[in-house]
Design an enzyme around this catalytic site. Structure first.
Site, PDB file in Angstrom:
ATOM      1  N   ILE A 111       1.030  -1.177   0.005  1.00 35.03           N
ATOM      2  CA  ILE A 111       0.267  -0.306  -0.182  1.00 35.03           C
ATOM      3  C   ILE A 111      -0.244   1.350  -0.124  1.00 35.03           C
ATOM      4  O   ILE A 111       0.764   2.576  -0.583  1.00 35.03           O
ATOM      5  CB  ILE A 111      -1.091  -0.144   0.928  1.00 35.03           C
ATOM      6  N   ASN A 151      11.997  -0.681   6.790  1.00 36.16           N
ATOM      7  CA  ASN A 151      13.259  -2.033   6.846  1.00 36.16           C
ATOM      8  C   ASN A 151      13.374  -2.951   6.142  1.00 36.16           C
ATOM      9  O   ASN A 151      14.197  -3.436   6.098  1.00 36.16           O
ATOM     10  CB  ASN A 151      13.108  -2.133   8.555  1.00 36.16           C
ATOM     11  N   LEU A 152      12.395  -2.987   4.962  1.00 29.54           N
ATOM     12  CA  LEU A 152      12.525  -3.751   3.866  1.00 29.54           C
ATOM     13  C   LEU A 152      12.471  -5.403   4.112  1.00 29.54           C
ATOM     14  O   LEU A 152      12.403  -5.950   3.791  1.00 29.54           O
ATOM     15  CB  LEU A 152      13.908  -3.348   2.923  1.00 29.54           C
ATOM     16  N   GLY A 168       9.071  -4.402   2.806  1.00 27.78           N
ATOM     17  CA  GLY A 168       8.983  -3.552   1.576  1.00 27.78           C
ATOM     18  C   GLY A 168      10.014  -3.737   0.934  1.00 27.78           C
ATOM     19  O   GLY A 168      10.637  -5.009   0.757  1.00 27.78           O
ATOM     20  N   ALA A 184       3.390   0.878   8.208  1.00 30.09           N
ATOM     21  CA  ALA A 184       4.695   0.172   8.383  1.00 30.09           C
ATOM     22  C   ALA A 184       4.106  -1.499   9.592  1.00 30.09           C
ATOM     23  O   ALA A 184       3.568  -0.327  10.904  1.00 30.09           O
ATOM     24  CB  ALA A 184       5.782   0.453   8.879  1.00 30.09           C
ATOM     25  N   ALA A 185       3.657  -2.116   9.288  1.00 29.71           N
ATOM     26  CA  ALA A 185       2.585  -3.020  10.437  1.00 29.71           C
ATOM     27  C   ALA A 185       2.710  -5.019   9.950  1.00 29.71           C
ATOM     28  O   ALA A 185       3.527  -4.845   8.821  1.00 29.71           O
ATOM     29  CB  ALA A 185       1.279  -2.329  11.097  1.00 29.71           C
ATOM     30  N   ASN A 220       6.207  -4.692  17.265  1.00 29.47           N
ATOM     31  CA  ASN A 220       6.113  -3.274  16.250  1.00 29.47           C
ATOM     32  C   ASN A 220       5.165  -3.100  15.617  1.00 29.47           C
ATOM     33  O   ASN A 220       5.026  -1.236  15.586  1.00 29.47           O
ATOM     34  CB  ASN A 220       6.348  -4.830  15.168  1.00 29.47           C
ATOM     35  N   SER A 242      -7.658  -0.499  10.532  1.00 29.57           N
ATOM     36  CA  SER A 242      -8.870  -1.781   9.398  1.00 29.57           C
ATOM     37  C   SER A 242      -9.829  -2.267   9.950  1.00 29.57           C
ATOM     38  O   SER A 242     -10.284  -1.832  11.430  1.00 29.57           O
ATOM     39  CB  SER A 242      -7.710  -2.946  10.134  1.00 29.57           C
ATOM     40  N   TYR A 282      -4.626  -9.009  15.964  1.00 23.89           N
ATOM     41  CA  TYR A 282      -4.046  -7.888  14.208  1.00 23.89           C
ATOM     42  C   TYR A 282      -4.645  -6.720  14.985  1.00 23.89           C
ATOM     43  O   TYR A 282      -4.624  -5.175  15.089  1.00 23.89           O
ATOM     44  CB  TYR A 282      -4.523  -8.919  13.542  1.00 23.89           C
ATOM     45  N   LYS A 300      -4.283  -2.672  15.956  1.00 24.77           N
ATOM     46  CA  LYS A 300      -4.733  -2.102  15.417  1.00 24.77           C
ATOM     47  C   LYS A 300      -5.462  -0.528  16.224  1.00 24.77           C
ATOM     48  O   LYS A 300      -5.387   0.940  16.275  1.00 24.77           O
ATOM     49  CB  LYS A 300      -5.449  -2.027  14.421  1.00 24.77           C
ATOM     50  N   ARG A 345     -12.166 -20.741   7.654  1.00 20.56           N
ATOM     51  CA  ARG A 345     -11.115 -20.199   8.656  1.00 20.56           C
ATOM     52  C   ARG A 345     -12.447 -19.278  10.350  1.00 20.56           C
ATOM     53  O   ARG A 345     -13.304 -18.969   9.672  1.00 20.56           O
ATOM     54  CB  ARG A 345     -11.075 -18.910   8.081  1.00 20.56           C
TER      55      ARG A 345
HETATM   56  C1  UD1 Z   1      -8.396  -9.065   5.672  1.00 23.91           C
HETATM   57  C2  UD1 Z   1      -7.270  -9.200   6.085  1.00 23.91           C
HETATM   58  C3  UD1 Z   1      -6.907  -8.182   7.822  1.00 23.91           C
HETATM   59  C4  UD1 Z   1      -7.564  -7.357   7.728  1.00 23.91           C
HETATM   60  C5  UD1 Z   1      -8.639  -7.541   6.871  1.00 23.91           C
HETATM   61  C6  UD1 Z   1      -9.464  -6.145   5.956  1.00 23.91           C
HETATM   62  C7  UD1 Z   1      -5.745 -11.434   6.055  1.00 23.91           C
HETATM   63  C8  UD1 Z   1      -5.473 -12.876   6.974  1.00 23.91           C
HETATM   64  N1  UD1 Z   1      -6.933 -10.781   7.310  1.00 23.91           N
HETATM   65  O1  UD1 Z   1      -9.499  -9.689   6.241  1.00 23.91           O
HETATM   66  O2  UD1 Z   1      -6.175  -8.697   8.261  1.00 23.91           O
HETATM   67  O3  UD1 Z   1      -7.226  -6.690   8.955  1.00 23.91           O
HETATM   68  O4  UD1 Z   1      -8.785  -8.291   6.058  1.00 23.91           O
HETATM   69  O5  UD1 Z   1     -10.899  -6.108   6.708  1.00 23.91           O
HETATM   70  O6  UD1 Z   1      -4.562 -11.042   6.428  1.00 23.91           O
HETATM   71  N2  UD1 Z   1     -10.337 -16.264   1.756  1.00 23.91           N
HETATM   72  C9  UD1 Z   1     -10.122 -17.807   0.715  1.00 23.91           C
HETATM   73  N3  UD1 Z   1      -8.474 -18.711   0.734  1.00 23.91           N
HETATM   74  C10 UD1 Z   1      -8.617 -18.200   0.774  1.00 23.91           C
HETATM   75  C11 UD1 Z   1      -8.294 -16.545   1.337  1.00 23.91           C
HETATM   76  C12 UD1 Z   1      -8.994 -15.961   1.725  1.00 23.91           C
HETATM   77  O7  UD1 Z   1     -10.939 -18.573   0.745  1.00 23.91           O
HETATM   78  O8  UD1 Z   1      -7.051 -18.228   0.415  1.00 23.91           O
HETATM   79  C13 UD1 Z   1     -11.744 -15.699   1.515  1.00 23.91           C
HETATM   80  C14 UD1 Z   1     -11.807 -15.665   3.209  1.00 23.91           C
HETATM   81  O9  UD1 Z   1     -12.115 -16.245   4.084  1.00 23.91           O
HETATM   82  C15 UD1 Z   1     -12.532 -14.497   3.038  1.00 23.91           C
HETATM   83  C16 UD1 Z   1     -12.177 -14.082   2.050  1.00 23.91           C
HETATM   84  O10 UD1 Z   1     -11.496 -14.527   0.814  1.00 23.91           O
HETATM   85  O11 UD1 Z   1     -13.999 -14.492   3.074  1.00 23.91           O
HETATM   86  C17 UD1 Z   1     -11.189 -12.374   2.163  1.00 23.91           C
HETATM   87  O12 UD1 Z   1     -10.100 -12.981   2.383  1.00 23.91           O
HETATM   88  P1  UD1 Z   1      -8.617 -11.960   3.152  1.00 23.91           P
HETATM   89  O13 UD1 Z   1      -8.023 -11.802   1.868  1.00 23.91           O
HETATM   90  O14 UD1 Z   1      -7.911 -12.965   3.808  1.00 23.91           O
HETATM   91  O15 UD1 Z   1      -9.587 -11.204   3.637  1.00 23.91           O
HETATM   92  P2  UD1 Z   1     -10.110 -11.204   5.143  1.00 23.91           P
HETATM   93  O16 UD1 Z   1     -10.001 -12.455   6.121  1.00 23.91           O
HETATM   94  O17 UD1 Z   1     -11.453 -10.382   5.350  1.00 23.91           O
END
Ligand code: UD1
Length: 321
Positions: free
Chosen positions: A12, A32-33, A36, A73-74, A91, A116, A140, A144, A281
Site C-alpha cells: 500500500i 526496513n525492507l 517492503g 509499517a505493520a 512492532n 483496519s 492484529y 490497530k 477459517r
Molecule cells: C483481511 C486481513 C485482515 C484485515 C482485513 C480488513 C489477512 C489474513 N486478513 O481480512 O488482516 O484487517 O482484511 O478487512 O490478512 N479466502 C479464501 N481463501 C484464501 C484466502 C481468503 O477463501 O486463500 C476468503 C476468506 O475466507 C474471506 C475472503 O476470502 O471470506 C477474504 O479473505 P482475506 O483476503 O484473508 O481478507 P479478510 O480475512 O477479510
C-alpha cells in the site's frame, strides 16, 4: 508538504507514495525492507533504510523537518497474530509509540495511520459505520484499535493530529502499471488467486461455502489500492486545512463473494484457477461491508476503481509478467 512515508516500500505504501508525488508533495520513504521491496521505490523520492524499532533513527530522520507522517509499517496477518502476539505487540504497538514520541521530540504534528476494519470484529449490523462497536476478534485488530487509543491521547496531550483510516479489504494494483512488486507469501484472497492463475501455487482453498451469503462464500468489501492511496493524500491535506483529527472507514460499500472474484479472475485471466472448498477459517465473518458516508463527507472521497474487473485486471497485469 514534505511527508515521511513509513512503510513506503510496501504494497500500500508504494501506491501512497506515488499518489503523494502526483499531488505535488515531497516524499521520503522510511522502510526496513522486511516486507517492503526496493523495486517499490520510485524516482523523485528519497529512501531512508530504517526500522520503527530504532527510536534514534526515527528522531534523526524526522528531525530534518516534515509536515506530516504516513504510517503503514505493520504486520498484518490476522491468523499469525493469534500465534505470535509478541511480534505484533512489539512492532505494531511499540513501533507506533516510537514514531509518536519521535514526532513529539521533533515537532511533527500530523500523522495518517493505517487502521483496519479488523477493529470492529464480528459485525452486528451492515454496512459497518464508524459508530459500530469495536470488539476485535484477532490480536492484529486489537493492535490497530490500541494504537487508535494512543493517537487520541497524543492528540489531546501533545496536539498531534491524526487520521486513522480503517481500510476494508485492500486489493488491486496501480491502474497505470507503475507498481510491480509482488507481496511475499500473501494470505489475502486476490493475491492468492493471482498466484494460482500465474502457476505459482497449485490451487485456491476456499474457506467455507456454507455461509448465509448469496453463494455461500464469504463476502467482503474490496477497495482498490489506488482509491486507498487517494484517501491518504486527502486526509493529510484536510488536517493541514482544518487542524482536526479523524477516524474513518475506507471501503467501496459493495460486497463481493469469494466465488464472484474467482469467476471474474477466470474470465479475465483465461486460466482455469483450480479451487477446492475447505472448512471455514476461524474468526471469519460471513459478510463485512463498509459504510463510507463519513469519508465522502470529510474527505470528499469515494472508491472509483473498486469494481471487480478493475481489481482483478490491475492485479493480473502485474502477475502475468
Ligand atoms: C483481511 C486481513 C485482515 C484485515 C482485513 C480488513 C489477512 C489474513 N486478513 O481480512 O488482516 O484487517 O482484511 O478487512 O490478512 N479466502 C479464501 N481463501 C484464501 C484466502 C481468503 O477463501 O486463500 C476468503 C476468506 O475466507 C474471506 C475472503 O476470502 O471470506 C477474504 O479473505 P482475506 O483476503 O484473508 O481478507 P479478510 O480475512 O477479510
Amino acid at each position: 508538504m514534505k511527508v515521511l512515508v513509513i512503510g513506503g516500500a510496501g504494497y500500500i505504501g508504494s501506491h501512497v507514495s506515488l499518489e503523494l508525488m502526483e499531488a505535488g508533495h515531497s516524499v521520503v520513504v522510511y522502510d526496513n525492507l522486511s516486507s517492503g521491496l526496493r523495486e517499490n521505490l520510485f524516482e523523485g523520492e528519497r529512501f531512508v533504510e530504517g526500522d520503527i524499532m530504532d527510536p534514534g533513527r526515527l528522531e534523526e530522520t524526522l528531525g530534518e523537518g516534515f509536515d506530516g507522517v504516513v504510517h503503514l509499517a505493520a504486520f498484518k496477518a490476522a491468523g499469525e497474530s493469534m500465534v505470535e502476539p509478541e511480534k505484533y505487540a512489539r512492532n505494531n504497538i511499540s513501533g507506533t509509540i516510537n514514531i509518536l514520541n519521535a514526532m513529539c521530540a521533533t515537532g511533527v504534528k500530523r500523522i495518517v495511520f493505517s487502521s483496519s476494519a479488523a477493529v470492529y470484529g464480528e459485525p452486528e449490523y451492515l454496512p459497518v459505520d464508524e459508530k459500530h462497536p469495536t470488539r476485535p476478534e484477532n490480536f492484529y485488530g486489537f493492535t490497530k484499535l490500541e494504537i487508535e487509543r494512543f493517537l487520541e491521547w497524543y492528540d489531546r496531550l501533545k496536539g498531534v493530529r491524526y487520521s486513522a483510516l480503517r481500510y476494508f479489504n485492500a486489493a488491486g494494483y496501480d491502474v497505470r502499471g507503475r507498481v510491480s512488486g509482488l507481496e511475499r507469501n500473501p494470505a489475502n484472497l486476490l493475491p492468492v488467486i493471482m498466484e494460482v492463475a500465474a502457476g505459482m501455487r497449485g490451487e485456491l482453498r476456499i474457506f467455507g461455502d456454507d455461509y448465509e451469503t448469496k453463494d455461500g462464500t464469504g463476502v467482503r468489501d474490496y477497495v482498490h489500492v489506488n482509491d486507498l492511496a487517494r484517501a491518504h493524500v486527502a486526509a493529510l491535506e484536510r488536517m493541514a486545512r482544518t487542524d482536526e483529527s479523524l477516524v474513518v472507514n475506507l471501503g467501496s460499500e459493495a460486497g463481493l463473494s469469494v466465488l464472484e472474484i474467482v469467476e471474474a479472475a477466470r474470465r479475465i485471466t483465461g486460466r482455469a484457477i483450480p479451487a477446492a472448498i475447505e472448512g471455514r477459517r476461524a474468526g471469519d465473518p460471513a459478510r463485512l461491508v463498509a459504510s463510507s458516508a463519513l469519508a465522502a463527507d470529510r474527505l470528499g472521497w469515494k472508491a472509483m476503481h473498486s469494481d471487480v474487473d478493475a481489481l482483478v485486471s490491475s492485479s493480473w497485469e502485474v502477475y502475468r509478467r
